[in-house]
Motif scaffolding. Structure first.
Motif, short mmCIF file in Angstrom:
data_model
loop_
_atom_site.label_atom_id
_atom_site.label_comp_id
_atom_site.label_asym_id
_atom_site.label_seq_id
_atom_site.Cartn_x
_atom_site.Cartn_y
_atom_site.Cartn_z
N TYR A 70 -6.78 -49.79 -12.96
CA TYR A 70 -6.00 -48.64 -13.75
C TYR A 70 -4.90 -47.90 -13.20
CZ TYR A 70 -6.38 -43.50 -14.91
OH TYR A 70 -6.05 -42.21 -15.49
N PRO A 71 -4.58 -47.92 -11.91
CA PRO A 71 -3.19 -47.12 -11.43
C PRO A 71 -2.26 -47.93 -11.95
CG PRO A 71 -4.79 -47.28 -9.48
CD PRO A 71 -5.34 -48.01 -10.74
N LEU A 72 -2.35 -49.34 -11.88
CA LEU A 72 -1.33 -50.25 -12.40
C LEU A 72 -1.16 -50.10 -13.96
CD1 LEU A 72 0.01 -52.49 -10.95
CD2 LEU A 72 -1.46 -54.22 -11.82
N VAL A 96 -1.48 -47.16 -15.36
CA VAL A 96 -0.90 -45.85 -15.38
C VAL A 96 0.62 -46.04 -15.37
CG1 VAL A 96 -0.75 -43.48 -14.66
CG2 VAL A 96 -2.97 -44.59 -15.13
N LYS A 97 0.76 -46.81 -14.17
CA LYS A 97 2.23 -46.87 -13.95
C LYS A 97 2.89 -47.61 -15.16
CE LYS A 97 2.11 -47.39 -9.06
NZ LYS A 97 0.71 -48.00 -8.78
N VAL A 113 3.80 -45.14 -17.92
CA VAL A 113 4.79 -44.34 -17.61
C VAL A 113 5.97 -45.02 -17.56
CG1 VAL A 113 5.55 -42.85 -15.71
CG2 VAL A 113 3.42 -42.78 -16.06
N LEU A 129 6.25 -37.27 -20.70
CA LEU A 129 5.58 -37.02 -19.45
C LEU A 129 5.09 -35.55 -19.70
CD1 LEU A 129 7.78 -38.27 -16.52
CD2 LEU A 129 5.38 -39.04 -17.19
N TYR A 130 5.86 -34.61 -20.15
CA TYR A 130 5.36 -33.31 -20.10
C TYR A 130 4.36 -32.92 -21.39
CZ TYR A 130 9.25 -33.32 -17.23
OH TYR A 130 10.23 -33.69 -16.00
N LYS A 164 -1.49 -39.47 -23.50
CA LYS A 164 -2.09 -39.91 -22.53
C LYS A 164 -1.67 -41.12 -21.64
CE LYS A 164 -6.49 -39.08 -20.04
NZ LYS A 164 -7.94 -38.81 -19.80
N GLY A 180 10.07 -35.32 -12.87
CA GLY A 180 9.64 -36.14 -13.89
C GLY A 180 10.30 -37.37 -13.69
N SER A 221 9.60 -39.63 -10.81
CA SER A 221 8.19 -40.11 -10.82
C SER A 221 8.58 -41.54 -11.83
CB SER A 221 7.40 -39.33 -11.34
OG SER A 221 6.20 -40.07 -11.79
N ASN A 223 7.74 -45.43 -10.74
CA ASN A 223 6.91 -46.04 -11.37
C ASN A 223 7.38 -47.36 -11.90
OD1 ASN A 223 4.23 -44.88 -10.96
ND2 ASN A 223 5.44 -43.37 -12.24
#
Lengths: 331, 310
Positions: free
Chosen positions: A48-50, A52-53, A56, A64-65, A70, A292, A295, A299
């Motif tokens: 999952y984190p991968l 999300v990265k 992004v 992002l904002y 999602k 932002g 980040s 990522n």
């Protein structure tokens, strides 16, 4: 023929046994479902984190904002990658890091193979104490040795030879030498673990193989190279993979030995600031780097750093899993 | 047990002696590294911690620190406001995560050892964290505040909270466990990611151990009518117990020396950012002694219960 079939049909299975069989079937199906859920769940947690990265990294900053977005960006862009590739000087950094990681992993593997085989197969005085010393090197946190290590390589001198020849010690900082020297002497990162793993593997190999080779007149080193190494292939790939990956992402040692030299870790940690400063050059109005943006760059950078590792992992994966099946590690 | 023998008036190596010589030759890289680099660095590090250091262009000068050289050690315990706190925090974190990592990796290894469809894929994904969470990548992930505050994670954090409340409610309603254990378990559920990514190597070790248990043991016990549950506790568990020791020690070391550890980063910054060489070395030594003590205690307790097959 017919009669036997009939009689077979007629033999009744007792009711209690039937129930038991049914119960066993149900419970095994239930376990399969539970197991499947757990396995898929954990795979999800890992991936999952991968994911999300990645999502992004293909967004624009506005997305992002935006709370309605999602995972799937409204404004798909590859601009982040372009900026990150430039900011990290990717091709140059890639080749630097690749050379360093490859050499280090290779030398570590070679040194650890020899050491592990020595511990696994030969009897010599002080063997137990020396093996305890191997584990000691794994136990001491690198921070304890950090300063002396830095000093050692900053003012490097091998038994006073350099002092005698050039009149002063050699500065090895900002070169690959510190890594190579500690790799060939098994003092690299977590080399104690590799020695332990390889020793367990060699111990698990049948002794008859080597005895047969000795009887046929092969020496100890030739036996090692021609009999033991080919069968240790999968384990060697695993150790190489570990060494390569841990060197590739290492920031501790490369930050210490290579203060100005760019490798992946240092490129990644300074990426956001680097790109931000360029941005402000031609943007003018943007004097600070927004969180932002930082980040997003981080990522994207992480994706770029681990991409080669993922490829390597997929290539080696077959050997990697095989090494587990055959290593037979026993404490 | 003789390594030398006198033959024709000359001392010569016996076969055992030649074997020993070959052994030393094989471990030569380690011997050079250990005695040439490691030991000398260890000794230097001790001497640094007892002195003040000044670095010049072509070397460094050591002068003995105050209070018989113990200045830095005394300072760490009595003057520095953060040191004791950080040390305690690292140890507390270790105590909570290590058992969970061990249990999880043992459980995962047992599952991955069974036969099911897609096992190869599941295995490669389970070992993936070895790559994902090393060095800089873990560091970036932890420092990336935005990711945790704005994108996705903000939502998961409320989800986390909800799931945590759910778990806690479930446990308090249906079990009569004491409150601390319930909190511990619900923390474990929400912190699953940290546990999963820290147990790659451990799963590998356990899995290899499970593979090495001879199937004939299970066959024999099945013939006698043992259930799977009995097999697990009477065969699998004792046979794997040496590896529980190995993994426990490895996990403790890993949790103490990982790049994300607060203590580790504070030592690094003391030495390189604040340029307090002596004090940083003293901190590192106190930390190392604490690790060694914990390892000795844990190792002593577990090795009493370990079962060796041969």
């Amino acid at each position: 023929m017919k009669t036997t079939a009939k009689t077979m049909k007629k033999t009744k299975v007792p009711k209690a046994l039937k129930q038991q069989i049914l119960l066993a079937k149900i419970s095994s199906i239930l376990w399969k479902i539970v197991r499947g859920t757990i396995v898929i769940g954990i795979c999800f947690v890992i991936l999952y984190p991968l994911f999300v990265k990645f999502s992004v990294s293909i967004m624009e900053e506005n997305d992002l904002y935006d709370s309605t977005i999602k995972y799937i960006p409204k404004h798909f862009t590859l601009n982040n990658y372009k900026l990150a590739l430039e900011g990290m000087k990717y091709t140059k950094t890639f080749f630097n890091t690749f050379t360093l990681s490859f050499l280090t992993a290779f030398l570590q593997l070679a040194a650890c193979l020899f050491t592990a085989y020595g511990f696994a197969r030969f009897q010599f005085p002080g063997k137990k104490i020396l093996f305890a010393c191997v584990l000691l090197t794994l136990m001491v946190p690198p921070q304890v040795l950090m300063l002396p290590m830095f000093m050692k390589f900053r003012f490097f001198d091998f038994f006073g030879i350099a002092e005698a020849v050039t009149g002063s010690s050699i500065n090895l900082i900002d070169s690959f030498w510190p890594f190579l020297i500690s790799a060939i002497t098994t003092m690299g990162f977590k080399n104690g673990l590799y020695i332990y793993m390889l020793r367990q593997f060699f111990k698990g190999m049948p002794k008859e193989l080597e005895e047969a080779a000795y009887v046929d007149g092969s020496g100890r080193f030739r036996t090692f190279f021609q009999i033991m190494l080919p069968s240790a292939k999968s384990m060697m790939v695993t150790v190489f993979l570990f060494g390569f990956v841990w060197q590739w992402t290492d920031s501790f040692f490369s930050g210490m030995y290579l203060p100005t030299f760019k490798v992946m870790a240092s490129a990644l940690s300074s990426l956001a600031a680097e790109v931000g400063s360029r941005y402000s050059d031609f943007g003018g109005a943007m004097n600070f780097v927004s969180k932002g943006f930082t980040s997003m760059m981080n990522n994207t950078g992480v994706i770029l750093v681990i991409l080669p590792l993922v490829v390597l992992y997929l290539v080696c994966q077959k050997y990697f899993v095989e090494s587990i099946e055959r290593s037979g590690i026993v404490g | 047990m003789t390594y030398f023998k006198k033959r024709n008036g000359k001392w010569k190596l016996t076969l055992r002696g030649k074997d020993a010589r070959a052994g030393y030759l094989f471990i030569l890289p380690f011997l050079i590294g250990f005695f040439g680099l490691f030991v000398s660095m260890l000794i230097k590090s001790i001497s640094f911690s007892f002195s003040n250091m000044e670095v010049g262009a072509d070397g460094y000068i050591l002068t003995k620190a105050a209070k018989n050289g113990f200045e830095h050690y005394i300072r760490a315990f009595t003057i520095d406001p953060d040191f004791n706190l950080r040390l305690g925090k690292s140890i507390a974190k270790m105590c909570t995560t290590v058992p969970l990592i061990l249990i999880f990796s043992f459980f995962a290894a047992n599952i991955l050892n069974q036969k099911f469809k897609g096992r190869a894929i599941a295995r490669s994904i389970f070992f993936f964290p070895v790559i994902l969470t090393s060095g800089i990548i873990l560091g970036i992930e932890q420092s990336d505040l935005l990711l945790s505050s704005m994108n996705g994670e903000a939502m998961t954090s409320t989800e986390d909270l909800e799931s945590m409340i759910g778990v806690t409610r479930f446990l308090t309603q249906y079990t009569s466990l004491p409150g601390e254990i319930i909190m511990y378990l619900s923390n474990a559920v929400t912190g699953i990611y940290d546990i999963v990514i820290a147990s790659g190597v451990q799963i590998l070790v356990f899995l290899a151990g499970l593979q090495s248990i001879s199937p004939s043991l299970y066959e024999a016990s099945n013939m006698e009518g043992a259930t799977g549950w009995e097999n697990f506790w009477k065969i699998t568990f004792p046979m794997i117990s040496p590896l529980i020791l190995v993994n426990a020690l490895y996990t403790i070391i890993d949790s103490f020396t990982s790049a994300g550890n607060e203590m580790m980063s504070s030592i690094t910054s003391t030495i390189f950012t604040d340029v307090k060489y002596g004090y940083g070395s003293a901190m590192a030594w106190i930390y190392f002694i604490a690790i060694a003590l914990i390892l000795a205690v844990v190792g002593g307790i577990i090795s009493k219960h370990v079962f060796y097959y041969d």
